[in-house]
Design a protein around this motif. Structure first.
Motif, PDB file in Angstrom:
ATOM      1  N   LEU A 253      14.868   5.050 -26.493  1.00  0.00           N
ATOM      2  CA  LEU A 253      15.954   6.005 -26.707  1.00  0.00           C
ATOM      3  C   LEU A 253      16.897   6.051 -25.512  1.00  0.00           C
ATOM      4  N   ARG A 254      16.314   6.094 -24.297  1.00  0.00           N
ATOM      5  CA  ARG A 254      17.160   6.212 -23.101  1.00  0.00           C
ATOM      6  C   ARG A 254      17.980   4.953 -22.848  1.00  0.00           C
ATOM      7  N   GLU A 255      17.451   3.795 -23.223  1.00  0.00           N
ATOM      8  CA  GLU A 255      18.186   2.544 -23.006  1.00  0.00           C
ATOM      9  C   GLU A 255      19.246   2.303 -24.061  1.00  0.00           C
ATOM     10  N   LYS A 256      19.013   2.781 -25.282  1.00  0.00           N
ATOM     11  CA  LYS A 256      19.937   2.473 -26.372  1.00  0.00           C
ATOM     12  C   LYS A 256      20.931   3.589 -26.664  1.00  0.00           C
ATOM     13  N   ILE A 257      20.729   4.771 -26.069  1.00  0.00           N
ATOM     14  CA  ILE A 257      21.675   5.873 -26.250  1.00  0.00           C
ATOM     15  C   ILE A 257      22.286   6.202 -24.894  1.00  0.00           C
ATOM     16  N   GLY A 258      23.607   6.082 -24.803  1.00  0.00           N
ATOM     17  CA  GLY A 258      24.309   6.396 -23.563  1.00  0.00           C
ATOM     18  C   GLY A 258      24.960   7.760 -23.658  1.00  0.00           C
ATOM     19  N   LEU A 259      24.866   8.539 -22.589  1.00  0.00           N
ATOM     20  CA  LEU A 259      25.387   9.910 -22.583  1.00  0.00           C
ATOM     21  C   LEU A 259      26.390  10.094 -21.451  1.00  0.00           C
ATOM     22  N   VAL A 260      27.543  10.683 -21.778  1.00  0.00           N
ATOM     23  CA  VAL A 260      28.524  11.076 -20.766  1.00  0.00           C
ATOM     24  C   VAL A 260      28.801  12.565 -20.955  1.00  0.00           C
ATOM     25  N   LEU A 261      28.573  13.341 -19.897  1.00  0.00           N
ATOM     26  CA  LEU A 261      28.717  14.789 -19.972  1.00  0.00           C
ATOM     27  C   LEU A 261      30.116  15.225 -19.548  1.00  0.00           C
ATOM     28  N   GLN A 262      30.425  16.471 -19.849  1.00  0.00           N
ATOM     29  CA  GLN A 262      31.713  17.034 -19.465  1.00  0.00           C
ATOM     30  C   GLN A 262      31.847  17.094 -17.948  1.00  0.00           C
ATOM     31  N   ASP A 263      30.776  17.499 -17.273  1.00  0.00           N
ATOM     32  CA  ASP A 263      30.775  17.586 -15.813  1.00  0.00           C
ATOM     33  C   ASP A 263      29.830  16.515 -15.280  1.00  0.00           C
ATOM     34  N   PRO A 264      30.346  15.319 -14.975  1.00  0.00           N
ATOM     35  CA  PRO A 264      29.470  14.224 -14.554  1.00  0.00           C
ATOM     36  C   PRO A 264      28.780  14.531 -13.226  1.00  0.00           C
TER      37      PRO A 264
END
Length: 590
Positions: A424-435
């Protein structure tokens, strides 16, 4: 703190705590055995010294006989014993402290590993300052237990046993009297332990509160100053600090009463008794001065280790309270959700299905209610809605930050629960509002310590999202230092680095949690271009605050109070003239 975490502030039973602390010493048993043997040797050497002086007084000084060879041998033996004791004490202390530091090193690693394994629900409710206090202050107190307490206890207990052996050798009757002192001293220790444990538990709790308030205040200093809340924050900090001070004051008063003064009183009473015994005995029979000297010397030596043990009791109590708090945290069972079932399914396409998903953070009020939708491979789904409508909760469940309670989520037709975290962690990338940027340099923040990524991979990811433009203008380029949270960079620059970090993994699914909400005009064009590149050929879920950025999404979900109230393309939703159309019109007006 939330009530279900209240037990974390209560230390464990001290007997259980001590047993677990000793469990950490098992792997170092060889060094400890050597240190103990050296300790026994040093203790024996020190205890023989007064007996040698007693022999000199009674056999040579009193009868005024001074055979040169025998006295030289006696003197040399005395010197050798003391030099040998000093050498053995140095080595055994070095071994004990080395083992102590290695044990604390293992303990800190264990507690940090435990903290990293806890689910995000724990961090939502437990103050960060309290956690920092457990990992730093509490383990530091435990270190003092191993370094300055246990070694002192072992050394002095062995020394006390040796003193009793020597006393029985000199005068069995007086030695039996001295045994009566043991229950008095043990009773004093138990009385001290009873009261001090309360005070030290209070001190540790208040220290955690101090750390929590400091952490919160420093993180929110801009808000405190803009709303002129300095006085209120200072007043609240003073109150917690005063509670901590009062707990310390009570422990100091207890130490001043029950530690050295009480032991000194017992020792003076014992000395008066011993001298009275020898004085009365001298009226009827001859008293050997050597025996009197040796006995008084041993009595003095008897109370010195007792005093040292009593002085260390306060450190022992603090360490036991702190260790109990550490083990409470290590025993806390709130792990992050993991894989259920066997097998190792792989995410290849990125198709996502939510099927009647409902969720609650507190177990009472649902923040998601029967949410269902489908995203096909390569599509972009945008989620919009007012604050608290449940947008981020969808992301939290997809990334398995929280356990799924009702309904089901599928990726490529496989239930989310069947995937392992690595996939899951390798195939799903997450970008947050406050990096979030870590202290280090630009390269390490893009690589995020994944050694499989080469410098070329890092640069390629930066070029892909157009972050290379500003990075190459920095002093040192990719080696440019990054301070805590990347505060020296603009919001847009931090976001571009976060984009590069995410794309370095080449995820099949991209999650954007209001990634364009706080961008600056200087980097807005680069970010929009980066987002277009990032969405190509991968499934994308974008939580959007600025509706103009998601007009070209394949599907838009409109959330309201945890439910999907509208869905469709930008054009169809505008035509429906519902909630989405009102939100879009309001934003255009501004």
């Amino acid at each position: 703190m939330i009530e279900r975490h209240r037990h974390l502030m209560t230390p464990l039973n001290q007997k259980e705590t001590f047993k677990r602390l000793m469990g950490y010493a098992k792997t170092h048993w060889k060094k400890l055995v050597i240190a103990l043997l050296l300790l026994l040797g040093a203790t024996a050497s020190e205890l023989i010294g007064p007996i040698l002086i007693q022999i000199f007084i009674d056999d040579y000084l009193t009868p005024r006989e001074f055979p040169q060879n025998e006295l030289v041998m006696l003197g040399l033996l005395y010197i050798v014993l003391h030099v040998g004791a000093a050498g053995m004490n140095y080595v055994q202390m070095l071994l004990f402290q080395k083992v102590s530091l290695e044990i604390i090193q293992s303990l800190r690693i264990d507690i940090f590993a435990k903290v990293q394994s806890l689910g995000l629900s724990f961090f939502d409710q437990f103050p960060a300052g309290g956690l920092i206090s457990r990992i730093t202050n509490d383990t530091e107190q435990v270190k003092e237990l191993y370094i300055s307490v246990l070694g002192t206890f072992i050394q002095n207990i062995v020394f006390l046993l040796g003193i009793f052996v020597a006393m029985f050798y000199l005068n069995p009757q007086l030695a039996l009297f001295c045994l009566v002192l043991i229950p008095l001293i043990i009773g004093l220790m138990l009385l001290y332990k009873r009261f001090s444990s309360r005070y030290y538990a209070r001190m540790s709790e208040k220290l955690s509160e101090l750390n929590a308030r400091l952490n919160e205040s420093i993180q929110g200093m801009a808000v405190i100053q803009i709303f002129r809340q300095e006085r209120r924050m200072l007043r609240e900090f003073k109150a917690v600090n005063e509670d901590h001070h009062q707990a310390w004051l009570k422990s100091i008063k207890l130490d001043g009463l029950l530690l050295r003064p009480a032991v000194d009183f017992i020792s003076i009473a014992a000395l008066i008794f011993i001298l009275s015994y020898f004085g009365i005995t001298s009226f009827d029979q001859l008293v050997e001065l050597g025996v009197l000297y040796a006995f008084v010397n041993y009595l003095d030596r008897f109370f010195e280790p007792v005093n040292q043990i009593m002085q260390r009791l306060s450190v022992f109590q603090q360490a036991m309270i702190s260790a109990g708090r550490v083990f409470r945290l290590m025993d806390h069972d709130e792990p992050s959700p993991g894989q259920k079932g066997t097998g190792s399914p792989v995410i290849n396409q990125g198709n996502i299905i939510f099927e009647n998903v409902s969720f609650s953070y507190d177990g009472h009020e649902d923040v998601l209610k029967n949410v269902s939708f489908t995203i096909h491979e390569g599509e972009t789904l945008a989620i919009v809605g007012h604050t608290g409508s449940g947008k981020s909760s969808i992301i939290n469940l997809l990334l398995r930050f929280y356990p799924l309670e009702r309904g089901e989520i599928y990726i490529d037709g496989v239930a989310l629960s069947r995937y392992n975290n690595k996939e899951l962690r390798e195939k799903i990338g997450l970008v947050l509002q406050d990096p979030f940027l870590f202290a280090g340099d630009v390269s390490s923040n893009i690589r995020l310590y994944d050694q499989r990524l080469t410098d070329a991979d890092v640069q390629k990811a930066a070029e892909f999202v157009r972050a290379d433009r500003f990075i190459e203008n920095l002093t040192g380029g990719y080696a440019h230092p990054v301070g805590e949270r990347g505060t020296t960079f603009s919001g847009g620059q931090r976001q571009l680095i976060a984009f590069a970090r995410t794309m370095a993994k080449a995820p099949k699914i991209l999650v954007l949690d209001e990634a364009t909400a706080s961008i600056d005009t200087e980097t807005e064009e680069d970010i929009q271009h980066a987002l277009e590149n990032m969405r190509k050929d991968r499934t994308t879920i974008a939580i959007a605050h600025r509706l103009s950025t998601i007009k070209h999404a394949d599907k838009i979900l409109v959330m309201h109070q945890g439910e999907i109230v509208e869905q469709g393309t930008h054009e169809t939703l505008i035509a429906e003239q519902g909630l989405y159309e009102k939100m879009y019109r309001l934003q255009k007006a501004y």
